[in-house]
Enzyme design. Structure first.
Site, mmCIF file in Angstrom:
data_model
loop_
_atom_site.group_PDB
_atom_site.id
_atom_site.type_symbol
_atom_site.label_atom_id
_atom_site.label_comp_id
_atom_site.label_asym_id
_atom_site.label_seq_id
_atom_site.Cartn_x
_atom_site.Cartn_y
_atom_site.Cartn_z
ATOM 1 N N GLU A 23 42.985 25.921 -10.490
ATOM 2 C CA GLU A 23 42.038 25.002 -11.119
ATOM 3 C C GLU A 23 42.785 24.307 -12.252
ATOM 4 O OE1 GLU A 23 39.228 24.245 -9.939
ATOM 5 O OE2 GLU A 23 38.998 25.855 -8.470
ATOM 6 N N CYS A 69 38.834 20.105 -18.963
ATOM 7 C CA CYS A 69 39.636 19.572 -17.855
ATOM 8 C C CYS A 69 38.920 18.489 -17.063
ATOM 9 C CB CYS A 69 40.068 20.701 -16.929
ATOM 10 S SG CYS A 69 38.695 21.601 -16.166
#
Length: 442
Positions: A194, A228
């Protein structure tokens, strides 16, 4: 090893974990504030409540997720019963990041435990207070041979990655993700990465400017931009840019006051190293709002940059901080040229009242996930997969997908004994025509 085969045992452990994390919720919020001044509101919304929700959902559904799933058998195998067994991978390593240090450590852990694995969690050394409370929680719930927290810095991570695992789950930067992928390749270990990227936010001339600005400010500056999936830069039509810029300024002031450094709702940059990196992004840029910094407190104010050049430092890599470049465009070919400069992003956002145009945009570009007319909220739906594509990551999780991520799907065919069709057996003389007819019919 009850955790491997006994679903009831896993479920009971998750219930115990739920009780303990609820008990320590205030301590977790306090630890997050100590680490980088994350407000209690943000701690609850983006960390503690999310973990509790994930636990509730997993406990509710684990029996259904874990039971064998029967599938329609192939006629070629007649008579048979075909099914899929959900089997734990075995020994799992979870490496968590610092930006959401509690949520992004606990949520993968919950799924790995639900799937029946042994787990080692490596929390971030950059958030020592949160890492300590995670270790405390895990030690109160799990046997050391079942789930273990190992704290430490880069050397500890290197040592862990040098060992053999059955699955590795990593959340963090692209650069470190490549290191993890190389280490996993040594033993052909499956991984979930991720990561992140330069997430574009595309504004249409036909949009609700005020509401768009409000949602952009919230999604960009929550956690001081250290998210993110935060928008990394805005692409704005030239003709509405002045109006949008003013709306963004107004919304920042409404959210954080005239001096965001005094706001109880605006976190700090995680450490001096990251602060210096972000500070360098402001050099040789046209700052149209914000730009105030305080090195003693790792503070950088919510900042808007005007027409950052595509080859400038701020436009080279993911920003991961409270700095938002605003770039104008005249036509869609300019949008395409800008987005094409970068690797596939983790997220993409579109603001438009034109549903057809917005749909075309999200179908045209490759990215992990995103929103039309909002920011980052796709993360909150556990029925949606969350993950990247290309350099922004591999694999996806959330909800049942999290359970599936840590589960090997074992295919089983149970063949009947009461009849044995002869077509598959040698010698094949005079069988070809018949088998061709059967295969065509299937």
């Amino acid at each position: 090893m009850e955790y491997k085969t006994n679903i009831s045992y896993r479920k009971e452990k998750l219930k115990q974990l739920s009780s303990v994390v609820i008990h320590y919720e205030n301590e977790i919020s306090a630890a997050l504030y100590k680490d980088f001044k994350k407000s209690e509101f943000e701690a609850v919304v983006t960390e503690t409540s999310y973990v509790i929700s994930e636990l509730k959902n997993t406990i509710k559904n684990i029996d259904r997720w874990a039971k064998p799933r029967w599938v329609l058998p192939s006629l070629l195998n007649f008579p048979s019963s075909d099914f899929i067994l959900s089997e734990p991978y075995g020994k799992v390593l979870i490496i968590a990041p610092w930006n959401y240090p509690y949520q992004l450590a606990l949520c993968p852990l919950i799924a790995a435990v639900a799937a029946g694995n042994q787990v080692v969690v490596k929390p971030s050394e950059l958030t020592p207070n949160t890492s300590a409370i995670i270790s405390k929680i895990i030690s109160e719930v799990f046997d050391n041979n079942h789930v273990k927290v190992i704290e430490g810095g880069v050397e500890v991570s290197k040592e862990l990655l040098s060992q053999r695992w059955d699955y590795i789950f990593f959340t963090g930067s692209v650069a470190v993700g490549k290191i993890v992928a190389k280490a996993a390749a040594e033993y052909m270990t499956p991984i979930t990465l991720e990561l992140g990227g330069k997430n574009p936010c595309i504004i249409d001339a036909d949009c609700n400017v005020k509401l768009s600005a409000k949602r952009i400010v919230w999604g960009k500056f929550i956690n001081a931009g250290q998210t993110c999936i935060a928008p990394d830069y805005l692409l704005v039509p030239h003709k509405i840019k002045p109006k949008l810029v003013e709306a963004l300024k107004d919304e920042i002031t409404l959210a954080y006051g005239e001096n965001p450094e005094l706001s109880a709702d605006f976190p700090r940059i995680i450490n001096q190293k990251n602060w210096l990196r972000l500070q360098s992004f402001l050099e040789n840029e046209t700052i149209i709002f914000g730009g105030q910094t305080n090195t003693s407190d790792n503070y950088i104010s919510p900042t808007l940059l005007d027409e950052s050049k595509l080859d400038s430092l701020v436009m080279q890599d993911e920003i991961f901080g409270p700095i938002l470049p605003i770039i104008s465009y005249q036509n869609e070919s300019e949008i395409e040229a800008i987005i094409a400069r970068y690797e596939k992003p983790l997220s993409l956002y579109v603001f438009s009242n034109n549903n057809k145009w917005a749909k075309e945009i999200v179908e045209k570009y490759s990215f992990g996930g995103g929103c039309i007319n909002d920011i980052i909220i796709h993360f909150s739906n556990n029925r949606l997969p969350f993950g990247g594509v290309g350099h922004s990551g591999m694999g996806a999780y959330h909800g049942k997908l999290s359970f599936d991520t840590f589960t090997h799907k074992k295919a089983i065919v149970k063949k009947g004994l009461w009849i044995d069709l002869p077509f598959r057996y040698a010698p094949y003389l005079n069988k070809l025509a018949a088998i061709k007819k059967i295969l065509k019919w299937i």
